[in-house]
Design a protein around this motif. Structure first.
Motif, PDB file in Angstrom:
ATOM      1  N   GLN A 275      55.656  43.517  43.179  1.00  0.00           N
ATOM      2  CA  GLN A 275      54.418  43.191  42.475  1.00  0.00           C
ATOM      3  C   GLN A 275      53.343  42.765  43.476  1.00  0.00           C
ATOM      4  N   LYS A 276      53.716  41.900  44.418  1.00  0.00           N
ATOM      5  CA  LYS A 276      52.751  41.438  45.415  1.00  0.00           C
ATOM      6  C   LYS A 276      52.253  42.602  46.281  1.00  0.00           C
ATOM      7  N   VAL A 277      53.157  43.483  46.652  1.00  0.00           N
ATOM      8  CA  VAL A 277      52.769  44.645  47.464  1.00  0.00           C
ATOM      9  C   VAL A 277      51.789  45.520  46.685  1.00  0.00           C
ATOM     10  N   GLN A 278      52.021  45.686  45.398  1.00  0.00           N
ATOM     11  CA  GLN A 278      51.108  46.478  44.577  1.00  0.00           C
ATOM     12  C   GLN A 278      49.736  45.828  44.492  1.00  0.00           C
ATOM     13  N   ILE A 279      49.703  44.508  44.393  1.00  0.00           N
ATOM     14  CA  ILE A 279      48.420  43.802  44.356  1.00  0.00           C
ATOM     15  C   ILE A 279      47.692  43.987  45.677  1.00  0.00           C
ATOM     16  N   VAL A 280      48.393  43.825  46.791  1.00  0.00           N
ATOM     17  CA  VAL A 280      47.780  44.031  48.110  1.00  0.00           C
ATOM     18  C   VAL A 280      47.264  45.464  48.223  1.00  0.00           C
ATOM     19  N   SER A 281      48.028  46.423  47.740  1.00  0.00           N
ATOM     20  CA  SER A 281      47.600  47.827  47.786  1.00  0.00           C
ATOM     21  C   SER A 281      46.314  48.038  46.990  1.00  0.00           C
ATOM     22  N   ALA A 282      46.182  47.322  45.893  1.00  0.00           N
ATOM     23  CA  ALA A 282      45.009  47.490  45.034  1.00  0.00           C
ATOM     24  C   ALA A 282      43.763  46.831  45.608  1.00  0.00           C
ATOM     25  N   ILE A 283      43.922  45.708  46.300  1.00  0.00           N
ATOM     26  CA  ILE A 283      42.737  44.964  46.745  1.00  0.00           C
ATOM     27  C   ILE A 283      42.366  45.203  48.201  1.00  0.00           C
ATOM     28  N   THR A 284      43.186  45.870  48.945  1.00  0.00           N
ATOM     29  CA  THR A 284      42.956  46.005  50.381  1.00  0.00           C
ATOM     30  C   THR A 284      41.740  46.854  50.721  1.00  0.00           C
ATOM     31  N   HIS A 285      41.345  47.765  49.870  1.00  0.00           N
ATOM     32  CA  HIS A 285      40.216  48.648  50.170  1.00  0.00           C
ATOM     33  C   HIS A 285      38.926  48.222  49.467  1.00  0.00           C
ATOM     34  N   ASP A 286      38.825  46.938  49.118  1.00  0.00           N
ATOM     35  CA  ASP A 286      37.604  46.350  48.558  1.00  0.00           C
ATOM     36  C   ASP A 286      37.085  47.082  47.328  1.00  0.00           C
ATOM     37  N   THR A 287      37.986  47.343  46.414  1.00  0.00           N
ATOM     38  CA  THR A 287      37.586  48.001  45.173  1.00  0.00           C
ATOM     39  C   THR A 287      36.706  47.070  44.339  1.00  0.00           C
ATOM     40  N   LYS A 288      35.874  47.636  43.521  1.00  0.00           N
ATOM     41  CA  LYS A 288      34.956  46.840  42.698  1.00  0.00           C
ATOM     42  C   LYS A 288      35.592  46.380  41.389  1.00  0.00           C
ATOM     43  N   LEU A 289      36.576  47.124  40.898  1.00  0.00           N
ATOM     44  CA  LEU A 289      37.207  46.793  39.624  1.00  0.00           C
ATOM     45  C   LEU A 289      38.700  47.068  39.702  1.00  0.00           C
ATOM     46  N   ILE A 290      39.478  46.103  39.263  1.00  0.00           N
ATOM     47  CA  ILE A 290      40.925  46.270  39.218  1.00  0.00           C
ATOM     48  C   ILE A 290      41.385  45.882  37.822  1.00  0.00           C
ATOM     49  N   VAL A 291      42.141  46.743  37.175  1.00  0.00           N
ATOM     50  CA  VAL A 291      42.708  46.462  35.875  1.00  0.00           C
ATOM     51  C   VAL A 291      44.202  46.253  36.084  1.00  0.00           C
ATOM     52  N   LEU A 292      44.670  45.055  35.782  1.00  0.00           N
ATOM     53  CA  LEU A 292      46.081  44.709  35.991  1.00  0.00           C
ATOM     54  C   LEU A 292      46.784  44.560  34.647  1.00  0.00           C
ATOM     55  N   ASP A 293      47.898  45.226  34.496  1.00  0.00           N
ATOM     56  CA  ASP A 293      48.699  45.128  33.290  1.00  0.00           C
ATOM     57  C   ASP A 293      49.923  44.271  33.601  1.00  0.00           C
ATOM     58  N   GLU A 294      49.930  43.053  33.099  1.00  0.00           N
ATOM     59  CA  GLU A 294      51.004  42.088  33.340  1.00  0.00           C
ATOM     60  C   GLU A 294      51.289  41.904  34.834  1.00  0.00           C
ATOM     61  N   PRO A 295      50.283  41.483  35.601  1.00  0.00           N
ATOM     62  CA  PRO A 295      50.436  41.377  37.053  1.00  0.00           C
ATOM     63  C   PRO A 295      51.402  40.290  37.504  1.00  0.00           C
ATOM     64  N   LEU A 296      51.702  39.336  36.650  1.00  0.00           N
ATOM     65  CA  LEU A 296      52.567  38.226  37.055  1.00  0.00           C
ATOM     66  C   LEU A 296      54.009  38.387  36.599  1.00  0.00           C
ATOM     67  N   THR A 297      54.333  39.495  35.937  1.00  0.00           N
ATOM     68  CA  THR A 297      55.705  39.741  35.489  1.00  0.00           C
ATOM     69  C   THR A 297      56.626  39.893  36.681  1.00  0.00           C
ATOM     70  N   GLY A 298      57.618  39.040  36.779  1.00  0.00           N
ATOM     71  CA  GLY A 298      58.598  39.107  37.850  1.00  0.00           C
ATOM     72  C   GLY A 298      58.087  38.675  39.207  1.00  0.00           C
ATOM     73  N   LEU A 299      56.900  38.069  39.249  1.00  0.00           N
ATOM     74  CA  LEU A 299      56.295  37.675  40.532  1.00  0.00           C
ATOM     75  C   LEU A 299      57.082  36.528  41.158  1.00  0.00           C
ATOM     76  N   ASP A 300      57.356  36.643  42.456  1.00  0.00           N
ATOM     77  CA  ASP A 300      58.077  35.586  43.185  1.00  0.00           C
ATOM     78  C   ASP A 300      57.159  34.405  43.423  1.00  0.00           C
TER      79      ASP A 300
END
Length: 76
Positions: free
Chosen positions: A51-76
């Motif tokens: 989950q954390k790797v996916q979040i890093v993948s989504a935010i690393t390129h300075d996107t303007k909008l991110i839609v997260l579906d249950e981003p904290l499910t199973g998060l360490d």
């Protein structure tokens, strides 16, 4: 595939240059206290770390909008 390779590939697909992508990813991995996963294989990390790797993948390129579906499910 290793986590670092995967995230780098995704960043470059989004148009980032190698050096910029490497620095940005390194910064985000440091912020999330997970720099140690860079050289781990993807199937060696926990679901929460995925989950954390996916979040890093989504935010690393300075996107303007991110839609997260249950981003904290199973998060360490």
């Amino acid at each position: 595939m290793k986590v670092g390779e995967q995230v780098m590939e995704l960043a470059q697909l989004m148009g980032m240059y190698y050096d910029n992508a490497r620095k940005s990813i390194g910064d985000w991995l440091t912020r999330f206290e997970m720099k140690y996963v860079w050289n781990k294989k993807i199937d060696e990390v926990s679901k929460g770390m995925h989950q954390k790797v996916q979040i890093v993948s989504a935010i690393t390129h300075d996107t303007k909008l991110i839609v997260l579906d249950e981003p904290l499910t199973g998060l360490d």
